[in-house]
Write a protein that holds these residues in place. Structure first.
Motif, short mmCIF file in Angstrom:
data_model
loop_
_atom_site.label_atom_id
_atom_site.label_comp_id
_atom_site.label_asym_id
_atom_site.label_seq_id
_atom_site.Cartn_x
_atom_site.Cartn_y
_atom_site.Cartn_z
N PRO A 102 0.80 -1.23 0.00
CA PRO A 102 0.00 0.00 0.00
C PRO A 102 0.83 1.27 0.00
O PRO A 102 1.80 1.39 0.73
N LEU A 103 0.42 2.22 -0.83
CA LEU A 103 0.90 3.60 -0.71
C LEU A 103 -0.10 4.40 0.11
O LEU A 103 0.26 5.18 0.98
N LYS A 104 -1.40 4.20 -0.18
CA LYS A 104 -2.44 4.92 0.56
C LYS A 104 -2.71 4.22 1.89
O LYS A 104 -2.47 3.03 2.04
N PHE A 136 8.02 -3.96 4.53
CA PHE A 136 7.15 -2.81 4.76
C PHE A 136 5.69 -3.25 4.79
O PHE A 136 4.91 -2.84 5.66
N MET A 137 5.29 -4.07 3.85
CA MET A 137 3.91 -4.55 3.79
C MET A 137 3.59 -5.40 5.02
O MET A 137 2.51 -5.27 5.62
N GLU A 143 0.79 -5.86 10.37
CA GLU A 143 0.99 -5.80 11.82
C GLU A 143 0.44 -4.53 12.45
O GLU A 143 -0.12 -4.58 13.55
N ASP A 144 0.59 -3.39 11.75
CA ASP A 144 0.20 -2.12 12.34
C ASP A 144 -1.17 -1.63 11.87
O ASP A 144 -2.07 -1.43 12.68
N ALA A 145 -1.34 -1.45 10.56
CA ALA A 145 -2.60 -0.88 10.07
C ALA A 145 -3.79 -1.79 10.36
O ALA A 145 -4.89 -1.31 10.66
N PHE A 344 11.56 -2.73 -1.80
CA PHE A 344 10.18 -3.19 -1.89
C PHE A 344 9.97 -4.42 -2.78
O PHE A 344 8.90 -5.01 -2.76
N THR A 345 10.97 -4.80 -3.56
CA THR A 345 10.87 -6.05 -4.32
C THR A 345 12.13 -6.87 -4.11
O THR A 345 12.76 -7.32 -5.07
N PRO A 346 12.52 -7.10 -2.85
CA PRO A 346 13.82 -7.72 -2.59
C PRO A 346 13.88 -9.18 -2.99
O PRO A 346 14.98 -9.71 -3.23
#
Length: 788
Positions: A102-104, A136-137, A143-145, A344-346
């Motif tokens: 997500p960006l938003k 990040f996702m 976990e957070d959002a 972001f695409t590791p």
């Protein structure tokens, strides 16, 4: 195997990549594959591709066949959410892949995100596996959002995104052929993919946006020039409308072409807030961000990254976006694109699908982990309907008082969209996880009928007394909470019989239930000759014996409930946790002028003008309570008539709403008190009225620990109250003038105030708060210790 993607829009995204990977795997040739597809065109394309295949078929989403296949499949895969009715069957495996980094803002990070994300959170908690494209996702979104940290027990898979594999396979010729077959001719020109997200503001009328999209594509194409072609990839929710739009016919990408196959063939990407750009980072090709409504979007929805952090130019003009594309196609991507790609695409190398299959179907552990946990005690509280009443106020205040470093708190709510419920939910601390019960119970209709018939007959099935009923309730628990674990569970509402039945099936946790009143008297309370709580509270009482703690809200009330409810639970289970007022809200509300209680454009009534007058001669008595029988405002009106007869300065203001309003107004009018006694109705800020008045008066027949007396003390008011059982515990100290429960005694108590014999009350707020939180801590700690 059962698959669904974007609510049945097609064979798309991560589920599509996993499906094709499984279909090609010789070791898994025993699997049958069923797709749920709502879009007729997508369904026809699927049938045409797999006609005659012995292990592949599709069903129409939400049809009878859909529910049958979804309920009986061994493994289910979704990139979004299954409907609220779905509950994962015991032994069924659920893989949720989600549909992008997500960006938003997502989940609880959105405005009213707890309610809007209710079914998403339910699905995520239910999933055995959650797929994360990057750390990040996993951390910021899952976990957070969505607040999975500390409670989710499933497995996170961090091995790359299967759908991105498409970007590493082939030279794009297949995509160009499929575009040509759909009437979108690109020849050998480089493709610039314009992929805006849907903002949600005009979902009911998407055509209003489509004309504008056509203009934007044309402006970009003009700036890009003739050496590349701009194509439009619409968001899933507006694609059906876009298909029939004449201006988009030659540039609209068919929904049947996988997005990541398009990204693999695209020379550059133009997007806004869509997560599609995270996938495109794997190609390390140019990205331009076209955000004409950036300020509005940031305000209404919000993003995790500021525009100047993004890996490409940001502009609000379509032509300028095209010019940026033209420059970047000549110069190549920036170093920032490479840095973002590494972040972001590791793991995306074209083999993510196989790694996911190895985890889910072969028991592999590479790239898997559990959601992070800490040492806090995980507690679950059922909130009730969040109506504007004393129970809701007490709950919200308790949540504000609990130490978030000590407790991880989850609130179980009913899905109510009333203004009062929305307002009260907004007062819940942001640290509290809100879980909503949406949808209804599954299971055999015969079992449901048996449950309801037992309830009508005044019986409930206690845990472990009926295996079939236990299974029914445990399935409902799992449908709501999935794999979530809690250390301590409580029904804070304490009134409806459904919720104790549910919470008593919580796995491996002590359970408590709140007793907010003298419950035996409350059960027999009558309104218009009826006792509406008699059967319902009787069913609640029958379940008391299964709870580890029965929590009353004052010591006197604990003693009373222990005696009157002794047939239902042992005496040592009755304990006390006093109510917590919102001291800050009371203090701030009391500082507001009385006029602040008016609704917008509401004219000031005469009583308010008189109450607010700076040098008034009246003496105002005020009470704040629901207009219901146990509050006995009828007695207060009779007592006040005697007060006013002796002292013409006396005025009475009754604040609150309820079923007895009409009867009370008739009583006031019949007594000739219409000019001196007033019903103010329910008000958002009653504290401004309390602070403007002179004396608080309570006329209740019985109470728990009425918070309004604590609030009156915070406002510094003298207090006169009838002698209900728990009044002696209502405030520290003995400043309340307590009178007998009759009209004359209440009248004399009010006259005593007028004679200067009732002092103002006060409350040592820090000391009181420390005592109450210590009571709560002790109840939790002691019941946990008993279970260990």
């Amino acid at each position: 195997m059962f698959y669904e993607s974007f609510a049945g829009n097609g064979v798309l995204c991560n589920p599509e990549a996993i499906f094709r990977g499984l279909l090609a795997d010789p070791d898994l040739a025993h699997l049958e594959h069923v797709w749920a597809i709502a879009d007729p065109a997508a369904r026809n394309a699927f049938v045409a591709e797999f006609v005659g295949h012995p292990r592949v078929r599709c069903v129409e989403r939400l049809s009878d066949d859909y529910w049958r296949e979804l309920s009986t499949a061994g493994t289910v895969v979704n990139n979004a959410t299954f409907p609220a009715q779905f509950g994962k069957r015991e032994g069924q495996v659920y893989l949720n892949t989600w549909h992008g980094t997500p960006l938003k803002h997502m989940g609880f990070d959105m405005p009213d995100g707890a309610a809007d994300s209710a079914n998403t959170l339910r699905n995520l908690l239910m999933a055995d596996y959650l797929l994360a494209a990057n750390p990040f996702m996993a951390e910021t979104m899952y976990e957070d959002a969505y607040r999975l940290r500390n409670v989710y027990r499933g497995t996170l898979i961090e091995t790359g995104y299967p759908r991105i594999d498409h970007q590493f396979h082939g030279d794009g010729s297949d995509v160009r052929a499929r575009l040509a077959a759909a009437g979108v001719a690109v020849g050998s020109l480089p493709v610039v993919l314009f992929a805006p997200t849907w903002r949600g503001s005009t979902f009911a009328a998407p055509d209003d946006d489509l004309d504008h999209l056509g203009e934007q594509v044309a402006a970009m194409q003009e700036a890009v020039g003739p050496d590349a072609i701009v194509l439009l990839k619409t968001h899933q929710v507006v694609h059906a409308a876009a298909v029939g739009h004449p201006r988009l016919r030659d540039v609209l990408v068919p929904n049947t072409i996988p997005t990541n196959a398009l990204l693999g063939a695209a020379a550059a990407l133009v997007t806004d807030y869509s997560s599609i750009f995270f996938d495109y980072l794997a190609s390390r090709r140019p990205i331009v961000f076209f955000t004409p409504d950036a300020d509005e979007y940031a305000r209404d929805r919000g993003t995790y990254f500021a525009p100047d952090e993004l890996p490409g130019p940001v502009t609000g003009a379509a032509g300028e976006a095209g010019a940026h594309v033209r420059r970047l196609l000549a110069d190549g991507p920036s170093e920032r694109v490479s840095a973002w790609s590494a972040r972001f695409t590791p793991w995306d190398d074209g083999h993510a699908t196989q790694r996911v299959i190895d985890v889910v179907f072969r028991g592999g552990a590479d790239g898997t982990r559990r959601v992070r946990r800490d040492d806090r005690t995980r507690i679950l509280l059922h909130a009730g309907g969040m109506r504007s009443n004393g129970i809701t106020t007490s709950l919200v205040n308790l949540l504000r008082a609990l130490d978030p470093e000590r407790y991880d708190v989850t609130l179980l709510l009913q899905m109510q969209r009333t203004p009062a419920a929305v307002m009260n939910r907004a007062r819940v601390p942001a640290t509290v996880r809100q879980v909503f019960r949406i949808g209804g119970m599954n299971g055999s209709k015969a079992l449901q009928a048996r449950r309801r018939l037992s309830n009508v007959r005044g019986r409930v099935h206690a845990p472990r007394h009926s295996r079939s009923q236990d299974r029914l309730w445990r399935d409902e628990w799992d449908r709501i909470f999935g794999s979530a674990e809690f250390d301590w569970v409580a029904d804070f509402s304490g009134y409806g019989h459904f919720w104790p039945s549910l919470l008593l099936r919580s796995p491996d946790a002590p359970r408590a239930i709140w007793l907010h009143n003298e419950m035996a008297s409350d059960r027999l309370r009558t309104i218009d000759g009826r006792a509406p709580m008699k059967r319902s509270l009787g069913l609640v009482f029958e379940q008391y014996g299964s709870f580890d703690r029965l929590v009353s809200v004052s010591p006197s009330l604990t003693r009373l409930n222990r005696e009157e409810l002794s047939e239902y639970a042992p005496p040592d289970r009755f304990v006390t946790v006093r109510n917590v007022p919102d001291m800050e809200r009371v203090a701030l509300g009391a500082q507001e002028p009385p006029e602040s209680v008016l609704d917008e454009d509401e004219p000031a009534p005469a009583w308010l003008t008189s109450l607010a007058a700076p040098r008034r001669d009246e003496r105002w008595f005020v009470t704040v309570a629901r207009l219901s029988p146990e509050k006995n405002q009828a007695r207060l009106v009779r007592a006040f008539a005697g007060v006013h007869e002796r002292d013409a300065r006396a005025r009475l203001l009754i604040v609150g709403g309820g079923p007895l309003r009409r009867a009370l107004q008739a009583q006031i009018d019949a007594a000739g008190l219409g000019d001196v006694a007033f019903l103010a109705g329910e008000r958002r800020n009653p504290f401004a009225l309390m602070a403007a008045a002179d004396c608080f008066v309570m006329s209740s027949a019985y109470e728990g620990q009425p918070m309004v007396l604590l609030e009156a003390a915070v406002c510094g008011l003298p207090i006169v109250s009838t002698a209900f059982a728990s009044v002696g515990d209502a405030l520290p100290g003995d400043t309340i003038r307590v009178v007998a429960q009759d009209d004359d005694a209440l009248r004399d108590g009010m006259l005593a105030y007028l004679a200067g014999e009732v002092p103002a009350s006060a409350l040592d707020i820090p000391a009181y708060m420390a005592e109450v939180t210590a009571e709560f801590d002790a109840v939790v700690a002691e019941s946990l210790a008993e279970r260990r």
